[in-house]
Design a protein around this motif. Structure first.
Motif, PDB file in Angstrom:
ATOM      1  N   ASP A  40      43.123 -19.398   5.506  1.00  0.00           N
ATOM      2  CA  ASP A  40      42.704 -20.235   6.629  1.00  0.00           C
ATOM      3  C   ASP A  40      42.907 -21.711   6.284  1.00  0.00           C
ATOM      4  OD1 ASP A  40      41.418 -21.562   8.694  1.00  0.00           O
ATOM      5  OD2 ASP A  40      39.652 -20.278   8.671  1.00  0.00           O
ATOM      6  N   LYS A  41      43.680 -22.398   7.093  1.00  0.00           N
ATOM      7  CA  LYS A  41      43.993 -23.805   6.825  1.00  0.00           C
ATOM      8  C   LYS A  41      42.735 -24.672   6.835  1.00  0.00           C
ATOM      9  CE  LYS A  41      46.797 -27.657   8.289  1.00  0.00           C
ATOM     10  NZ  LYS A  41      47.799 -28.174   9.184  1.00  0.00           N
ATOM     11  N   GLU A  42      41.791 -24.381   7.728  1.00  0.00           N
ATOM     12  CA  GLU A  42      40.550 -25.158   7.786  1.00  0.00           C
ATOM     13  C   GLU A  42      39.807 -25.103   6.457  1.00  0.00           C
ATOM     14  OE1 GLU A  42      36.394 -25.463  10.371  1.00  0.00           O
ATOM     15  OE2 GLU A  42      37.706 -23.717  10.625  1.00  0.00           O
ATOM     16  N   VAL A  43      39.793 -23.953   5.826  1.00  0.00           N
ATOM     17  CA  VAL A  43      39.140 -23.799   4.524  1.00  0.00           C
ATOM     18  C   VAL A  43      39.863 -24.651   3.486  1.00  0.00           C
ATOM     19  CG1 VAL A  43      38.623 -22.182   2.656  1.00  0.00           C
ATOM     20  CG2 VAL A  43      38.231 -21.509   5.025  1.00  0.00           C
ATOM     21  N   ARG A  44      41.173 -24.575   3.450  1.00  0.00           N
ATOM     22  CA  ARG A  44      41.947 -25.348   2.466  1.00  0.00           C
ATOM     23  C   ARG A  44      41.694 -26.845   2.626  1.00  0.00           C
ATOM     24  NH1 ARG A  44      45.979 -21.721   4.284  1.00  0.00           N
ATOM     25  NH2 ARG A  44      47.110 -23.446   5.294  1.00  0.00           N
ATOM     26  N   VAL A  45      41.686 -27.322   3.859  1.00  0.00           N
ATOM     27  CA  VAL A  45      41.461 -28.748   4.118  1.00  0.00           C
ATOM     28  C   VAL A  45      40.051 -29.152   3.690  1.00  0.00           C
ATOM     29  CG1 VAL A  45      41.202 -30.447   5.982  1.00  0.00           C
ATOM     30  CG2 VAL A  45      43.166 -28.901   5.961  1.00  0.00           C
ATOM     31  N   ASN A  46      39.060 -28.325   3.986  1.00  0.00           N
ATOM     32  CA  ASN A  46      37.687 -28.640   3.599  1.00  0.00           C
ATOM     33  C   ASN A  46      37.490 -28.592   2.093  1.00  0.00           C
ATOM     34  OD1 ASN A  46      35.724 -29.156   5.920  1.00  0.00           O
ATOM     35  ND2 ASN A  46      36.956 -27.466   6.685  1.00  0.00           N
ATOM     36  N   VAL A  47      38.154 -27.688   1.414  1.00  0.00           N
ATOM     37  CA  VAL A  47      38.062 -27.628  -0.046  1.00  0.00           C
ATOM     38  C   VAL A  47      38.715 -28.871  -0.654  1.00  0.00           C
ATOM     39  CG1 VAL A  47      38.804 -26.375  -2.107  1.00  0.00           C
ATOM     40  CG2 VAL A  47      37.817 -25.131  -0.189  1.00  0.00           C
ATOM     41  N   VAL A  48      39.807 -29.337  -0.083  1.00  0.00           N
ATOM     42  CA  VAL A  48      40.432 -30.582  -0.555  1.00  0.00           C
ATOM     43  C   VAL A  48      39.444 -31.739  -0.401  1.00  0.00           C
ATOM     44  CG1 VAL A  48      42.198 -32.306   0.012  1.00  0.00           C
ATOM     45  CG2 VAL A  48      42.842 -29.922  -0.277  1.00  0.00           C
ATOM     46  N   ASP A  49      38.776 -31.819   0.742  1.00  0.00           N
ATOM     47  CA  ASP A  49      37.783 -32.883   0.948  1.00  0.00           C
ATOM     48  C   ASP A  49      36.655 -32.795  -0.071  1.00  0.00           C
ATOM     49  OD1 ASP A  49      39.198 -33.925   3.074  1.00  0.00           O
ATOM     50  OD2 ASP A  49      38.004 -32.891   4.601  1.00  0.00           O
ATOM     51  N   LEU A  50      36.170 -31.578  -0.319  1.00  0.00           N
ATOM     52  CA  LEU A  50      35.106 -31.388  -1.305  1.00  0.00           C
ATOM     53  C   LEU A  50      35.580 -31.807  -2.700  1.00  0.00           C
ATOM     54  CD1 LEU A  50      32.314 -30.363  -2.155  1.00  0.00           C
ATOM     55  CD2 LEU A  50      33.284 -28.057  -2.261  1.00  0.00           C
ATOM     56  N   LEU A  51      36.774 -31.396  -3.073  1.00  0.00           N
ATOM     57  CA  LEU A  51      37.305 -31.771  -4.387  1.00  0.00           C
ATOM     58  C   LEU A  51      37.541 -33.275  -4.486  1.00  0.00           C
ATOM     59  CD1 LEU A  51      39.726 -28.789  -5.108  1.00  0.00           C
ATOM     60  CD2 LEU A  51      37.516 -29.264  -6.191  1.00  0.00           C
ATOM     61  N   ASP A  52      37.898 -33.913  -3.386  1.00  0.00           N
ATOM     62  CA  ASP A  52      38.013 -35.377  -3.372  1.00  0.00           C
ATOM     63  C   ASP A  52      36.678 -36.019  -3.720  1.00  0.00           C
ATOM     64  OD1 ASP A  52      40.680 -35.766  -2.776  1.00  0.00           O
ATOM     65  OD2 ASP A  52      40.356 -35.904  -0.604  1.00  0.00           O
ATOM     66  N   ARG A  53      35.615 -35.528  -3.082  1.00  0.00           N
ATOM     67  CA  ARG A  53      34.286 -36.086  -3.347  1.00  0.00           C
ATOM     68  C   ARG A  53      33.876 -35.840  -4.800  1.00  0.00           C
ATOM     69  NH1 ARG A  53      33.467 -33.893   1.915  1.00  0.00           N
ATOM     70  NH2 ARG A  53      32.381 -32.065   1.113  1.00  0.00           N
ATOM     71  N   ILE A  54      34.192 -34.674  -5.312  1.00  0.00           N
ATOM     72  CA  ILE A  54      33.840 -34.353  -6.702  1.00  0.00           C
ATOM     73  C   ILE A  54      34.632 -35.239  -7.664  1.00  0.00           C
ATOM     74  CG2 ILE A  54      33.989 -32.570  -8.483  1.00  0.00           C
ATOM     75  CD1 ILE A  54      33.341 -30.526  -6.230  1.00  0.00           C
ATOM     76  N   SER A  55      35.920 -35.462  -7.387  1.00  0.00           N
ATOM     77  CA  SER A  55      36.743 -36.261  -8.292  1.00  0.00           C
ATOM     78  C   SER A  55      36.323 -37.728  -8.306  1.00  0.00           C
ATOM     79  CB  SER A  55      38.222 -36.141  -7.929  1.00  0.00           C
ATOM     80  OG  SER A  55      38.486 -36.777  -6.697  1.00  0.00           O
ATOM     81  N   GLU A  56      35.684 -38.195  -7.241  1.00  0.00           N
ATOM     82  CA  GLU A  56      35.195 -39.577  -7.187  1.00  0.00           C
ATOM     83  C   GLU A  56      33.811 -39.723  -7.831  1.00  0.00           C
ATOM     84  OE1 GLU A  56      35.323 -40.402  -3.029  1.00  0.00           O
ATOM     85  OE2 GLU A  56      37.511 -40.414  -2.976  1.00  0.00           O
ATOM     86  N   HIS A  57      33.142 -38.615  -8.067  1.00  0.00           N
ATOM     87  CA  HIS A  57      31.808 -38.597  -8.663  1.00  0.00           C
ATOM     88  C   HIS A  57      31.923 -38.901 -10.156  1.00  0.00           C
ATOM     89  CE1 HIS A  57      28.179 -36.631 -10.299  1.00  0.00           C
ATOM     90  NE2 HIS A  57      27.636 -36.923  -9.135  1.00  0.00           N
ATOM     91  N   GLU A  58      30.980 -39.633 -10.672  1.00  0.00           N
ATOM     92  CA  GLU A  58      31.024 -40.056 -12.079  1.00  0.00           C
ATOM     93  C   GLU A  58      31.159 -38.875 -13.038  1.00  0.00           C
ATOM     94  OE1 GLU A  58      28.211 -42.589 -15.138  1.00  0.00           O
ATOM     95  OE2 GLU A  58      27.941 -42.824 -12.984  1.00  0.00           O
ATOM     96  N   ALA A  59      30.311 -37.881 -12.881  1.00  0.00           N
ATOM     97  CA  ALA A  59      30.387 -36.707 -13.757  1.00  0.00           C
ATOM     98  C   ALA A  59      31.448 -35.724 -13.274  1.00  0.00           C
ATOM     99  CB  ALA A  59      29.028 -36.007 -13.814  1.00  0.00           C
TER     100      ALA A  59
END
Length: 145
Positions: free
Chosen positions: A77-96
């Motif tokens: 599902d493309k919606e899932v892939r796009v949302n996981v990318v957004d989540l990983l973006d937020r995680i990669s910007e997080h200090e830890a």
């Protein structure tokens, strides 16, 4: 019981049981619909610094880290892939979260980059189409005056 009450008071995400959701991703064979619901819930509810910290405690680097979260990059599902990318973006910007991001495999990072490019290309295409529509409307507006 008091320890559990204390933990509950400090948990930023009270609506989701992250341990349960991550264990379902990790331990059970899920249908695409069931995994979709888990990935979308994670992406919907995990935004703040504390919420990302809570997710990172559920996904220790010594136990595959973000591997099971990143598997959402390969969901049908493309919606899932796009949302996981957004989540990983937020995680990669997080200090830890940067440390967990660095621990992802090259294959997962490649999938992330591919999906990110697709999203950006789609956004550019939409902007170009909107620009064309606006220009056509303006040219018809000039003729009717």
């Amino acid at each position: 019981m008091q320890d559990l009450a204390q933990l509950y008071n400090f948990r930023p995400l009270k609506a989701l049981d992250l341990y349960y959701l991550h264990d379902r991703l990790r331990m059970t064979k899920l249908t695409p619909a069931a995994s979709r619901e888990i990935y979308l819930a994670l992406a919907k509810y995990i935004h703040s610094y504390d919420e990302i910290c809570q997710l990172l405690t559920v996904t220790p680097e010594s136990h595959a880290g973000l591997f099971y979260v990143a598997l959402g990059l390969f969901h049908k599902d493309k919606e899932v892939r796009v949302n996981v990318v957004d989540l990983l973006d937020r995680i990669s910007e997080h200090e830890a979260g940067r440390h967990w991001w660095k621990a992802l495999s090259g294959f997962e990072k490649l999938a992330y980059a591919r999906i990110k490019r697709e999203i950006e290309a789609e956004m550019r295409s939409k902007k170009e189409n909107q620009y064309r529509i606006d220009n056509v409307q303006m040219s018809f507006g000039d003729r009717t005056s």
